[in-house]
Motif scaffolding. Sequence first.
Motif, mmCIF file in Angstrom:
data_model
loop_
_atom_site.group_PDB
_atom_site.id
_atom_site.type_symbol
_atom_site.label_atom_id
_atom_site.label_comp_id
_atom_site.label_asym_id
_atom_site.label_seq_id
_atom_site.Cartn_x
_atom_site.Cartn_y
_atom_site.Cartn_z
ATOM 1 N N ASN A 6 -20.343 -15.710 19.335
ATOM 2 C CA ASN A 6 -19.100 -16.116 18.674
ATOM 3 C C ASN A 6 -17.984 -16.289 19.701
ATOM 4 N N SER A 7 -18.161 -17.280 20.559
ATOM 5 C CA SER A 7 -17.170 -17.563 21.590
ATOM 6 C C SER A 7 -17.262 -19.043 21.940
ATOM 7 N N PHE A 8 -16.399 -19.850 21.342
ATOM 8 C CA PHE A 8 -16.441 -21.301 21.488
ATOM 9 C C PHE A 8 -15.366 -21.785 22.464
ATOM 10 N N GLU A 9 -15.675 -22.849 23.166
ATOM 11 C CA GLU A 9 -14.606 -23.546 23.879
ATOM 12 C C GLU A 9 -13.782 -24.338 22.870
ATOM 13 N N TYR A 10 -14.480 -24.916 21.874
ATOM 14 C CA TYR A 10 -13.824 -25.583 20.752
ATOM 15 C C TYR A 10 -14.811 -25.625 19.590
ATOM 16 N N CYS A 11 -14.280 -25.687 18.391
ATOM 17 C CA CYS A 11 -15.117 -25.826 17.193
ATOM 18 C C CYS A 11 -14.267 -26.463 16.107
ATOM 19 N N GLU A 12 -14.732 -27.597 15.602
ATOM 20 C CA GLU A 12 -14.013 -28.268 14.537
ATOM 21 C C GLU A 12 -14.967 -29.034 13.644
ATOM 22 N N ALA A 13 -14.541 -29.248 12.411
ATOM 23 C CA ALA A 13 -15.317 -30.004 11.424
ATOM 24 C C ALA A 13 -14.506 -31.227 11.023
ATOM 25 N N ARG A 14 -15.105 -32.414 11.137
ATOM 26 C CA ARG A 14 -14.414 -33.656 10.820
ATOM 27 C C ARG A 14 -14.992 -34.280 9.556
ATOM 28 N N MET A 15 -14.100 -34.672 8.655
ATOM 29 C CA MET A 15 -14.510 -35.264 7.375
ATOM 30 C C MET A 15 -13.923 -36.670 7.261
ATOM 31 N N PRO A 16 -14.689 -37.708 7.573
ATOM 32 C CA PRO A 16 -14.194 -39.083 7.438
ATOM 33 C C PRO A 16 -14.354 -39.583 6.004
ATOM 34 N N PHE A 17 -13.475 -40.492 5.610
ATOM 35 C CA PHE A 17 -13.560 -41.113 4.281
ATOM 36 C C PHE A 17 -13.619 -42.622 4.473
ATOM 37 N N PHE A 18 -14.790 -43.198 4.190
ATOM 38 C CA PHE A 18 -15.028 -44.623 4.385
ATOM 39 C C PHE A 18 -14.844 -45.388 3.081
ATOM 40 N N ASN A 19 -14.633 -46.692 3.231
ATOM 41 C CA ASN A 19 -14.563 -47.602 2.087
ATOM 42 C C ASN A 19 -13.507 -47.189 1.064
ATOM 43 N N ARG A 20 -12.449 -46.557 1.544
ATOM 44 C CA ARG A 20 -11.342 -46.143 0.679
ATOM 45 C C ARG A 20 -10.033 -46.476 1.389
ATOM 46 N N GLY A 21 -8.944 -46.383 0.655
ATOM 47 C CA GLY A 21 -7.633 -46.611 1.242
ATOM 48 C C GLY A 21 -7.168 -45.391 2.023
ATOM 49 N N PRO A 22 -5.928 -45.397 2.514
ATOM 50 C CA PRO A 22 -5.411 -44.249 3.256
ATOM 51 C C PRO A 22 -5.193 -43.051 2.337
ATOM 52 N N ILE A 23 -5.279 -41.860 2.902
ATOM 53 C CA ILE A 23 -5.025 -40.648 2.134
ATOM 54 C C ILE A 23 -3.539 -40.599 1.802
ATOM 55 N N ALA A 24 -3.216 -40.701 0.494
ATOM 56 C CA ALA A 24 -1.823 -40.718 0.055
ATOM 57 C C ALA A 24 -1.317 -39.328 -0.294
#
Length: 435
Positions: free
Chosen positions: A295-313
Motif C-alpha cells: 500500500n504505497s503508490f507513486e500515484y493511483c487514480e480511476a478515470r471514468m470517460p463518458f462517450f457519445n454524450r454531451g458535456p457534463i452539465a
Amino acid sequence: MLFELRLTDDQSFVEHRDTCTRIDHSSVRSVRVEGGDLWPVVAFRKSGLIYACLPLVEEALEPRPSLLTIPGLSQGLALLFGILDYISPSRKNEAELSAKAGQLRTLIIQACPLGTPLNTNISSLSSSFDDIQVVPTDVKQPAWRSNTYKGKPQVNVCITEKVKCMQYDKRDVVDMWQVYGTVNCKCDIEGAAPNVTLTLNLPTNGSPLQDIFVHHCVTSIDPAMLMSSSVNPLDDSVYSGPYKFPFIPPSESFNLCYYTSQVPVPPILGCYQLIEEGSQLKITVNLKLHESIKNSFEYCEARMPFFNRGPIAHLEYKVSYGQLDLSREKSLLVWVIGQKFPKSSEVSLTGTVTFGDIGEEHPTDYVCTGNTAYVKMYFRIPDFTLTGCYVDQHSVQIFAPGKPKITASRELISSDYYIWNSEASAPTMYKSLYY
C-alpha cells in the motif's frame, strides 16, 4: 496484414480469420497470400502503428514446428520491441515521428547488417552512416558490443511488471488479468567480452514466470525455462526458478528478457455500476486493494470517460477517500486516490451526472454505446512486483576485474486495467503473449 488484423474497411465475418477456433494467443500469425500461407509472421498493433517482421525458419514447415524451436521468433520480437521503444516517444509529435520513420532504414541496416539482429536497442544506434562505428577487431568481442567501457564497473537492473485486467463483476463472465514483465539491464563493465550472470528469484508463494523470451546476448539457458508456457499449460511445464541468465552485455541499456505470469488475484478489485434514471446517470464505484499488495503508490487514480454524450452539465458526488476532478472537456471524471488506500483498503464513489447537448467536439466510441462504460485504473507501485520476482544483488556474478556496484529496482504499473459497468454489456478479453 491489414486484413488479418481486421483493419480494413470491410468488417464482414471471414471464417478462416474470425472463427472462435482461430483466436490468436500470441503475436505470431499466418497471412494468406497467392502462393499459400505465409508463416510465421510476427506482428502486433500498438498506438495506431503495426510492427511486423518475417523471421527465418531453417527447418521444414510441414508439419509446422513448435514456436519454441524457432530462434528467429525471439530475435524478431526483440527487434520489433527495439523499434517500438524508438518510435513510441514521438507518437504525439507527427513531425518527429516522420523524421524517425525516415531514419529507420539506416538504423535497421546497422542493427541487422546481414539479416540477423546484432543490436536490437535501436535508440542507441546512430542515424548517420558517417557515424557508424568500426566493427570490433577483437575476435572475442561480439558484434552487439560496439565499444568498450573504461571506469568503475556497475550494473543497473530494473524489473518492470505491467498488469492488464478486465473486470466485469458478473456471474456469467470471467474476469481476466495477467502480468507482463520486462527485465532491463545497463552494464558498464570493462573488457571486450565480459561475462555476467544474473538470477531472478521468486519467494516461496511467488507466481512462476512463463512465456520467457531472452535477448540474443544470453549465452546459455535452462530449456525448462523456455518450456513453461501459458498457451498450453501443463503440470509438468511449470518452472518455479531460479531463473539464471549468463550473458555478454551490449554496451547500451537493453531488455534481458520478457515474461508473463498468471497471478492468483488482481491488485485492485473493483465494481462499477452505471444506471440511467431519466435524464441523468447514477454511478457507483467500489475499489478494494488486495491485502497482499504493498500500500504505497507513486500515484493511483480511476478515470471514468463518458462517450457519445454531451458535456457534463451537472455533477453531484460523494467520495469516501481522495478527490474527484472534472476534465476541461467535461467528458471525463478523474478520481485521484493518491499514494495510499485507507486502513480499510476500500474506497467508494457515488454520484449523479447530467449531460448537455452533444456536439462534434465531444468524444465518441464504437464500443461504449448506451450504458456500456468503464473505469480505467492508472497506478504505479515502486519497489514491488506482483509475481514477487526480484534480483538478489549478491547473486549477480561478474567475471571482470574490479568490485562492481550493483543497483536493482522493481516496479508494478497498470496497463489497460479496465473495470466495466456490470449493468450493461461489455467486450470480453482473452489472454495473449503480447508484452
